[in-house]
Motif scaffolding. Sequence first.
Motif, PDB file in Angstrom:
ATOM      1  N   LEU A 161       0.866  -1.181   0.000  1.00 31.49           N
ATOM      2  CA  LEU A 161       0.000   0.000   0.000  1.00 31.49           C
ATOM      3  C   LEU A 161       0.899   1.226   0.000  1.00 31.49           C
ATOM      4  N   ILE A 162       0.766   2.054  -1.032  1.00 33.48           N
ATOM      5  CA  ILE A 162       1.658   3.210  -1.151  1.00 33.48           C
ATOM      6  C   ILE A 162       0.839   4.498  -1.049  1.00 33.48           C
ATOM      7  N   PRO A 163       1.110   5.340  -0.040  1.00 33.58           N
ATOM      8  CA  PRO A 163       0.399   6.617   0.031  1.00 33.58           C
ATOM      9  C   PRO A 163       0.805   7.481  -1.175  1.00 33.58           C
ATOM     10  N   VAL A 164      -0.148   8.087  -1.834  1.00 33.75           N
ATOM     11  CA  VAL A 164       0.187   8.814  -3.067  1.00 33.75           C
ATOM     12  C   VAL A 164       1.197   9.938  -2.826  1.00 33.75           C
ATOM     13  N   ASN A 165       1.197  10.501  -1.629  1.00 37.44           N
ATOM     14  CA  ASN A 165       2.141  11.580  -1.338  1.00 37.44           C
ATOM     15  C   ASN A 165       3.596  11.137  -1.431  1.00 37.44           C
ATOM     16  N   GLU A 166       3.825   9.841  -1.293  1.00 34.81           N
ATOM     17  CA  GLU A 166       5.195   9.354  -1.295  1.00 34.81           C
ATOM     18  C   GLU A 166       5.690   8.979  -2.673  1.00 34.81           C
ATOM     19  N   ILE A 167       4.823   9.151  -3.654  1.00 34.85           N
ATOM     20  CA  ILE A 167       5.206   8.759  -5.013  1.00 34.85           C
ATOM     21  C   ILE A 167       5.885   9.934  -5.709  1.00 34.85           C
ATOM     22  N   CYS A 168       7.025   9.667  -6.384  1.00 33.96           N
ATOM     23  CA  CYS A 168       7.711  10.716  -7.134  1.00 33.96           C
ATOM     24  C   CYS A 168       7.070  10.865  -8.510  1.00 33.96           C
ATOM     25  N   TYR A 169       6.937   9.720  -9.206  1.00 34.29           N
ATOM     26  CA  TYR A 169       6.278   9.795 -10.516  1.00 34.29           C
ATOM     27  C   TYR A 169       5.688   8.448 -10.934  1.00 34.29           C
ATOM     28  N   PHE A 170       4.812   8.484 -11.921  1.00 34.74           N
ATOM     29  CA  PHE A 170       4.282   7.285 -12.561  1.00 34.74           C
ATOM     30  C   PHE A 170       4.799   7.292 -13.991  1.00 34.74           C
ATOM     31  N   LYS A 171       5.188   6.113 -14.487  1.00 36.82           N
ATOM     32  CA  LYS A 171       5.667   6.066 -15.862  1.00 36.82           C
ATOM     33  C   LYS A 171       5.138   4.823 -16.553  1.00 36.82           C
ATOM     34  N   ALA A 172       4.667   4.982 -17.764  1.00 35.45           N
ATOM     35  CA  ALA A 172       4.132   3.831 -18.491  1.00 35.45           C
ATOM     36  C   ALA A 172       5.265   2.958 -19.012  1.00 35.45           C
ATOM     37  N   THR A 173       5.160   1.640 -18.786  1.00 31.83           N
ATOM     38  CA  THR A 173       6.094   0.683 -19.372  1.00 31.83           C
ATOM     39  C   THR A 173       5.206  -0.363 -20.038  1.00 31.83           C
ATOM     40  N   ASP A 174       5.701  -1.028 -21.078  1.00 33.73           N
ATOM     41  CA  ASP A 174       4.845  -1.820 -21.982  1.00 33.73           C
ATOM     42  C   ASP A 174       3.427  -2.133 -21.478  1.00 33.73           C
ATOM     43  N   LYS A 175       3.375  -3.129 -20.541  1.00 34.74           N
ATOM     44  CA  LYS A 175       2.044  -3.589 -20.163  1.00 34.74           C
ATOM     45  C   LYS A 175       1.559  -2.911 -18.887  1.00 34.74           C
TER      46      LYS A 175
END
Lengths: 253, 350
Positions: A161-175
Amino acid sequence: MRQIRAIIADDEEALRSYLKKKLLSAWPELAITGEAGDGPAALRLIADSRPDIAFLDVQMPGATGLEVARRIAGTCAVVFVTAYNKYAVEAFESEALDYLLKPVTDERIEKTVKRLKERLNTPHLSAASVSEAIEKIAFALQKPAVFLQWIKAQHKGGVRLIPVNEICYFKATDKYTTVRTRDGEFLIRKTIKELEEELEPGQFWRVHRSAIVNVRAIQTVADSLSGSCMIKFKDIQEDLSVSRAYSHLFRQM
Amino acid sequence: MVMDSFNSPPIRFKVTPGRIFFMLLGNTLIALFMTGLHSESRFLTSFVYSQCMGISIATCVIFVVNYFKVSTLTVQTILVIAAIVVGIGIGVTAGLSAVNFIWSPDSSIWRPEKLKSQAPNLLYSLLFGAIVSYVFISVQKMSDEKIRRLEVEKNAAITEIKLLQSQMEPHFLFNTLSNILSLIDGDPRKARNMLEAFTAFLRASLVTARSETITVSQEMDVVKNYLEIFRMRMGDRLRYSIEIPESLQSLRIPPLLIQPLVENAVKHGLEPSVSGGNLLIRAGRDGDRMRIMVTDSGIGINELSPGNGIGLENIRKRLDLLYQGRSRISFEENQPSGVRVAIEIPYETK
């Protein structure tokens, strides 16, 4: 005159019996016809015994007092019992509803009893005005989250479970989509497009066809010669490039 | 002061009108000094020369200090010395040109014998440049350090307030008090037990919030009293156990690190669950790491569960402050329901 019947719902047994005792000494003719220890039990009790008054604790397991009141709006008078501080209590001030503050005092109980007696002698309030008052309280107490607060990711056989505040970025990879935090990378099935719709737009910006960044995690944004920019993060070493189509977001900053 | 600053962070100059005035004044004083030293030289000549020199050195030093990214003050000092030398070079050229332009525009200054006579001036410039730079940098460093110290003090105060605020959460306070009040007549023994647990909880919270670090067993005192209060309030809906080996009890950790996790588990996991559940606090050592886990079997977290309001940021900030990136906190789904939070910190016996 027929006897007035009431039920008490509170998850804490001691508080129920205390309120019952106080109520009966202030209003000896009142009949307490039932007690419930959680939201669903309160709903069943009200449906079965059809009381005139329901004393509902605001915080109950299963369904809160507010949810119970919503479901039974108009069928009986509702008195909320709450330990909230005076700021939140302002929301309870309404014509349609009563409330008692925990710990309940004799003085306050007498006032409530007097009001209830008057109310039960006058025609029923419309369900609409009760609902409106309940919505007002609900809004003041528990503004429901409309944006994602947690991301669930499969990780080592469990679900992280990851709190969104702790996320640096989201990146799309193939699937999949890679979620980058300072603790590492996690894979999720949600697409960038879905995330863009579900995350809070003020905090999460699309900076590339295949990337969303948490602006709170950004250290600096540097221009590059090609007209795009590079994002540097506070907690991780790697950089993220902003495509030219989105670089206007960081101009004049 | 110079010795302990080898690893201190580099400084940044702020160019203010006051500082420019002091620099010009300094240049003038140096000119006066030079005039006194060599009776044959005129004050005005020295003044022009000294200003050129001073401004040039100051510009170079400020440029180097503010626009060269370095990691420590030591590296910066070396750069500053280099800047002074370059500044002197430019200053000499500018100064001589200016003096020559004003007082003898016809003759060239660039004759060997004229340049040779500048040697002592160069030495003086180097000396004064170094002294003045040292004074300016020291003053700046002192004010930087003062700001940093105040910042640290402010953070500590804010942390203490936040911790106490979280302990004095009105909902918890008033619910507990109403419970005690409601038990006084009917079950005075239980009322006394609850009041005792509540008092112990408040006292332990007050003491721990003021310390920089406390022992694991001190933290557990806060946690146990908190859980005792809830066990009395929630009855058999709350079951808990604490498994911490004796060897870890005296380990020092930041105060109120585990308690908020327990509070979250009770408030967001177990209390809202109709059937309640179990809470397990477990700590263990893995080489040079210590792992603390708080597991509940409550209603669990969904994507929209409150994430910001659970004091996480506060915990993380304090962990960072104390362990500088050597700590971790992670959340996981517990099976079949609930949440497991794990904190990993370095195992240190201070």
